[in-house]
Scaffold this active site. Structure first.
Site, PDB file in Angstrom:
ATOM      1  N   LYS A 283       0.890  -1.109   0.114  1.00  0.00           N
ATOM      2  CA  LYS A 283      -0.045   0.092   0.060  1.00  0.00           C
ATOM      3  C   LYS A 283       0.915   1.161   0.067  1.00  0.00           C
ATOM      4  O   LYS A 283       2.134   1.085   0.464  1.00  0.00           O
ATOM      5  CB  LYS A 283      -0.842  -0.025   1.244  1.00  0.00           C
ATOM      6  CG  LYS A 283      -2.225   0.908   1.024  1.00  0.00           C
ATOM      7  CD  LYS A 283      -3.265  -0.080   0.487  1.00  0.00           C
ATOM      8  CE  LYS A 283      -4.360   0.710   0.317  1.00  0.00           C
ATOM      9  NZ  LYS A 283      -5.723   0.013  -0.434  1.00  0.00           N
TER      10      LYS A 283
HETATM   11  P1  NAD Z   1     -12.730   7.971  -2.954  1.00  0.00           P
HETATM   12  O1  NAD Z   1     -11.771   8.714  -2.650  1.00  0.00           O
HETATM   13  O2  NAD Z   1     -13.078   7.633  -4.505  1.00  0.00           O
HETATM   14  O3  NAD Z   1     -14.074   7.769  -2.142  1.00  0.00           O
HETATM   15  C1  NAD Z   1     -13.889   8.098  -0.787  1.00  0.00           C
HETATM   16  C2  NAD Z   1     -15.359   8.848  -0.359  1.00  0.00           C
HETATM   17  O4  NAD Z   1     -15.198   8.782   0.965  1.00  0.00           O
HETATM   18  C3  NAD Z   1     -15.568  10.061  -0.822  1.00  0.00           C
HETATM   19  O5  NAD Z   1     -16.864  10.465  -1.142  1.00  0.00           O
HETATM   20  C4  NAD Z   1     -15.167  10.935   0.323  1.00  0.00           C
HETATM   21  O6  NAD Z   1     -15.758  12.234   0.486  1.00  0.00           O
HETATM   22  C5  NAD Z   1     -15.603  10.113   1.281  1.00  0.00           C
HETATM   23  N1  NAD Z   1     -14.882  10.368   2.819  1.00  0.00           N
HETATM   24  C6  NAD Z   1     -13.963  10.745   2.918  1.00  0.00           C
HETATM   25  N2  NAD Z   1     -13.624  11.065   4.166  1.00  0.00           N
HETATM   26  C7  NAD Z   1     -14.729  10.835   4.793  1.00  0.00           C
HETATM   27  C8  NAD Z   1     -15.338  10.705   6.388  1.00  0.00           C
HETATM   28  N3  NAD Z   1     -14.539  11.029   7.267  1.00  0.00           N
HETATM   29  N4  NAD Z   1     -16.679  10.602   6.358  1.00  0.00           N
HETATM   30  C9  NAD Z   1     -17.476  10.225   5.371  1.00  0.00           C
HETATM   31  N5  NAD Z   1     -17.077  10.008   4.104  1.00  0.00           N
HETATM   32  C10 NAD Z   1     -15.753  10.279   3.817  1.00  0.00           C
HETATM   33  O7  NAD Z   1     -12.121   6.259  -2.603  1.00  0.00           O
HETATM   34  P2  NAD Z   1     -12.385   5.061  -2.842  1.00  0.00           P
HETATM   35  O8  NAD Z   1     -11.432   4.343  -3.791  1.00  0.00           O
HETATM   36  O9  NAD Z   1     -13.924   4.942  -3.163  1.00  0.00           O
HETATM   37  O10 NAD Z   1     -12.102   4.071  -1.446  1.00  0.00           O
HETATM   38  C11 NAD Z   1     -13.205   3.912  -0.533  1.00  0.00           C
HETATM   39  C12 NAD Z   1     -12.732   2.996   0.447  1.00  0.00           C
HETATM   40  O11 NAD Z   1     -12.943   1.744  -0.123  1.00  0.00           O
HETATM   41  C13 NAD Z   1     -11.259   2.986   0.948  1.00  0.00           C
HETATM   42  O12 NAD Z   1     -11.333   2.505   2.362  1.00  0.00           O
HETATM   43  C14 NAD Z   1     -10.617   2.192   0.140  1.00  0.00           C
HETATM   44  O13 NAD Z   1      -9.111   1.549   0.742  1.00  0.00           O
HETATM   45  C15 NAD Z   1     -11.485   0.945  -0.070  1.00  0.00           C
HETATM   46  N6  NAD Z   1     -11.084   0.206  -1.357  1.00  0.00           N
HETATM   47  C16 NAD Z   1     -10.993   0.893  -2.718  1.00  0.00           C
HETATM   48  C17 NAD Z   1     -10.853   0.199  -3.476  1.00  0.00           C
HETATM   49  C18 NAD Z   1     -10.732   0.857  -5.136  1.00  0.00           C
HETATM   50  O14 NAD Z   1     -10.644  -0.049  -6.142  1.00  0.00           O
HETATM   51  N7  NAD Z   1     -10.597   1.984  -5.161  1.00  0.00           N
HETATM   52  C19 NAD Z   1     -10.570  -0.972  -3.585  1.00  0.00           C
HETATM   53  C20 NAD Z   1     -10.752  -1.878  -2.253  1.00  0.00           C
HETATM   54  C21 NAD Z   1     -11.197  -1.213  -1.194  1.00  0.00           C
END
Ligand code: NAD
Length: 422
Positions: free
Chosen positions: A111
């Protein structure tokens, strides 16, 4: 055993270590192999001078942690967020190890993270920072060493700049170094949707096990970014009602269902959900406690805690985010016994599975159609679900521990078979 006295010390790293220990206990792992399997293999800390638009130079700091390299190249996203810490990145890298192993992918876990609020940067500053981060980690990564991907605060465009920086350094186009790229640069069809699509696939599968049909399903999602919005669309298209969504500015709740198209159009125009009039305004904390069939945390770690775990009013808790539930909350949920928890390493594995497909397509220069991608994805998810549920019954343990038992066992076995060098 608690890992204190390490450079990774932090509540979230401790959370990942305690989860590991519960699974290692079931596996009866001896102390030597346990420590070797648990500890991150290596990390790099970088500082990055970036020229800002006003001509001044600002120094940003970031990390890349490779937790496990025994079962293949490290694999895991890059996070741009102002609260990023080394311990958090290490915990996320550890979860990637178990997730890749559980899904049967030929990867270790890694990561990356940069301490920055990407929303505070102009597009040109974001490009310079993205390129500089890649420049600094080039000696540490590569298609056979460590393959990053997007995470919170990064996206296809950031992956494109990073791939370009790496390729310029190599002297040739080398798309296999990073996944989650735009399709025009070797990105896989379906990668953008993959994590949310996978989350929705698990939600549908577990609801089916519970005999709950789509028309009786109300879904609340914390975090309406890549994962949350794609999961929302997939579940809406299946027939469920999305009654709550949120981002870092707060939440919106509408018992009659939220107009997702209008919400996405609002975000496209205003960048956040703030000011969206499609429902009542709630805080993120309030949103988590609203009544629903399915609650999907899809933002950051440690939002379901001992304070709110007893107040959740959902039937299924689907962890789209990594590490959203603290160990104390996990115990409360398990003692309650009325919530089906789909743990992160299983629930959001669709993202890394399609990243694996993207890497395969890059290495072969042979590209698949979207139905081919989704068909292969769904088969792998079904296999993982069946093996986790079987392991849960076998050991009479939580679904999280069952998923970790499977993920950890393969890594530990590989380490034991490889032996110690020298
Ligand atoms: P992203 O940046 O696209 O979206 C994150 C969202 O969370 C945004 O809407 C943001 O405003 C919101 N957010 C941030 N801080 C916040 C808070 N304190 N309270 C409420 N909402 C909040 O990120 P993503 O890629 O969608 O990732 C989201 C989660 O999924 C993370 O935990 C990430 O590790 C996990 N994840 C992502 C992927 C991927 O392919 N992108 C894969 C597996 C897991």
């Amino acid at each position: 055993m608690a890992l204190t006295n390490t450079i990774y010390s932090s509540p979230v790293f401790q959370q990942a270590c305690s989860q590991f220990d519960a699974a290692a206990d079931i596996l009866g792992m001896d102390a030597g192999l346990r420590e070797r399997t648990k500890r991150p293999r290596r990390c790099v800390v970088v500082s990055m001078p970036v020229r800002m638009d006003n001509g001044k130079i600002e120094i940003f700091e970031g990390y890349r942690v490779q937790h496990n390299l025994s079962t293949g190249p490290a694999k895991g996203g890059i996070r741009f967020h102002h609260d990023v810490t080394l311990g958090e990145v290490a915990a996320l890298a550890m979860w990637m190890s178990w997730k890749c192993s559980l899904a049967g992918l030929p990867y270790g876990g890694g990561k990356g993270g940069v301490i920055v609020d990407p929303r505070a940067l102009s597009i040109t500053e974001l490009e310079r920072l993205s390129r500089r981060y890649m420049q600094e980690i080039i000696p540490f990564i590569g298609p056979n060493v460590d393959i990053p991907a997007p995470d919170v605060g990064t996206n296809e465009q950031v992956m494109a700049w990073m791939m370009d920086t790496y390729s310029n350094h190599q002297g040739h186009y080398d798309p296999g170094v990073i996944t989650g790229k735009p399709v025009s640069l070797g990105g896989s069809l379906g990668r953008r949707e993959a994590t949310g699509e996978g989350v929705a696939w698990f939600v549908k599968a577990y609801l089916q096990d519970l005999n709950i049909p789509p028309e009786k399903t109300k879904v609340i999602i914390q975090g309406f970014g890549n994962v949350g919005s794609e999961a929302a669309l997939a579940l809406y298209n299946w027939g469920a009602e999305i009654t709550g969504i949120s981002d870092y500015t707060g939440g919106v709740y509408n018992a009659k269902g939220i107009d997702l198209k209008a919400a996405l159009a609002h975000i496209a125009q205003h960048k956040t959900l703030q000011g969206f009039r499609g429902g009542d305004t709630l805080t993120n904390e309030q949103l988590l406690e609203q009544e629903c069939t399915v609650l999907i945390p899809a933002a950051l770690e440690r939002v379901i805690t001992e304070k709110n775990a007893g107040k959740l009013k959902c039937r299924v808790l689907a962890e789209g985010a990594n590490g959203p539930t603290t160990n104390e909350a996990d115990k409360i949920i398990s003692d309650r016994g009325d919530i089906e928890l789909i743990p992160d390493v299983l629930c959001n594995s669709g993202g890394v599975i399609v990243s694996y497909f993207e890497w395969l397509q890059n290495l072969q220069n042979y590209y698949w159609t979207k139905p081919e991608v989704f068909d292969k994805l769904h088969r792998m998810l079904a296999k993982a679900k069946a093996s986790v549920d079987e392991t849960m019954k076998k050991y009479n343990c939580s679904r999280r521990t069952a998923a970790l038992v499977l993920g950890i066992a393969r890594v530990a076995e590989a380490k034991a078979s490889r032996g110690l060098f020298p």
